[in-house]
Design an enzyme around this catalytic site. Structure first.
Site, PDB file in Angstrom:
ATOM      1  N   HIS A  97       0.813  -1.222   0.000  1.00  0.00           N
ATOM      2  CA  HIS A  97       0.000   0.000   0.000  1.00  0.00           C
ATOM      3  C   HIS A  97       0.845   1.269   0.000  1.00  0.00           C
ATOM      4  O   HIS A  97       0.311   2.365  -0.146  1.00  0.00           O
ATOM      5  CB  HIS A  97      -0.932   0.019   1.214  1.00  0.00           C
ATOM      6  CG  HIS A  97      -0.220   0.356   2.478  1.00  0.00           C
ATOM      7  ND1 HIS A  97       0.647  -0.518   3.098  1.00  0.00           N
ATOM      8  CD2 HIS A  97      -0.221   1.486   3.219  1.00  0.00           C
ATOM      9  CE1 HIS A  97       1.148   0.075   4.171  1.00  0.00           C
ATOM     10  NE2 HIS A  97       0.634   1.283   4.264  1.00  0.00           N
TER      11      HIS A  97
ATOM     12  N   HIS B 108       1.801   6.914  -0.435  1.00  0.00           N
ATOM     13  CA  HIS B 108       0.931   6.081   0.399  1.00  0.00           C
ATOM     14  C   HIS B 108      -0.416   5.972  -0.307  1.00  0.00           C
ATOM     15  O   HIS B 108      -1.142   6.948  -0.411  1.00  0.00           O
ATOM     16  CB  HIS B 108       0.769   6.732   1.774  1.00  0.00           C
ATOM     17  CG  HIS B 108       0.161   5.835   2.788  1.00  0.00           C
ATOM     18  ND1 HIS B 108      -1.185   5.546   2.817  1.00  0.00           N
ATOM     19  CD2 HIS B 108       0.727   5.143   3.812  1.00  0.00           C
ATOM     20  CE1 HIS B 108      -1.418   4.736   3.830  1.00  0.00           C
ATOM     21  NE2 HIS B 108      -0.278   4.467   4.440  1.00  0.00           N
TER      22      HIS B 108
END
Length: 162
Positions: A68, A83
């Site tokens: 992620h 992110h």
């Protein structure tokens, strides 16, 4: 030749958008850790599609096991964190496909991660993706260029070296 020796040295570098979408001020990201600037200076991107490419040339320093988030050390010394989404670590890698590994050299535009935006949203997660310079104190300034619609490769952050 004299211009190279005595001309004004360009002490800036740019970070381009790794995602097609819309940039917003980091303070508008719906996560206090990112919005407060605690992790660095940057922008949030509301993605239009599930692809993330390298915003700078450099080396992959962190590829989270959950895929992620990815960190790149740029050739100019900027520590860049991308992110994907908010709290998406909780998905444990589901809906993410990594195309890089730690230690790998990348150029601007190289594919880093693909993600299934719709499935992530269906799971209840915000896909707004912070893009940060995590070591802004190493530079004279780290400033977003402007907010709004953005395409991969458009400048989103100007970094001025000391």
């Amino acid at each position: 030749m004299f211009k190279k020796l005595f001309g004004k040295k360009d002490n800036s570098c740019k970070l381009v958008s790794p995602i097609n979408g819309e940039t917003i001020a980091i303070e508008e990201v719906n996560d206090p850790t990112f919005a407060s600037g605690m992790l660095g200076k940057g922008v949030g991107i509301k993605p239009a599609e599930g692809r993330v490419v390298a915003p700078v040339a450099g080396e992959i320093t962190i590829m989270f096991p959950t895929k992620h988030a990815v960190s790149i050390l740029s050739e100019d010394g900027a520590e860049i964190l991308i992110h994907i989404g908010l709290d998406t670590v909780n998905l444990q890698g589901q809906h993410f496909t990594s195309h890089v590994e730690v230690g790998q050299k990348v150029n601007v535009g190289n594919l880093l991660v693909e993600f299934d935006m719709e499935k992530i949203k269906e799971a209840g997660y915000d896909v707004t993706s912070p893009v940060l310079v995590c070591n802004p104190d190493s530079f004279e300034s780290v400033e977003p260029t402007e907010y709004g619609p953005v395409s991969i490769g458009d400048e989103i952050i100007k970094i001025t070296k000391k």
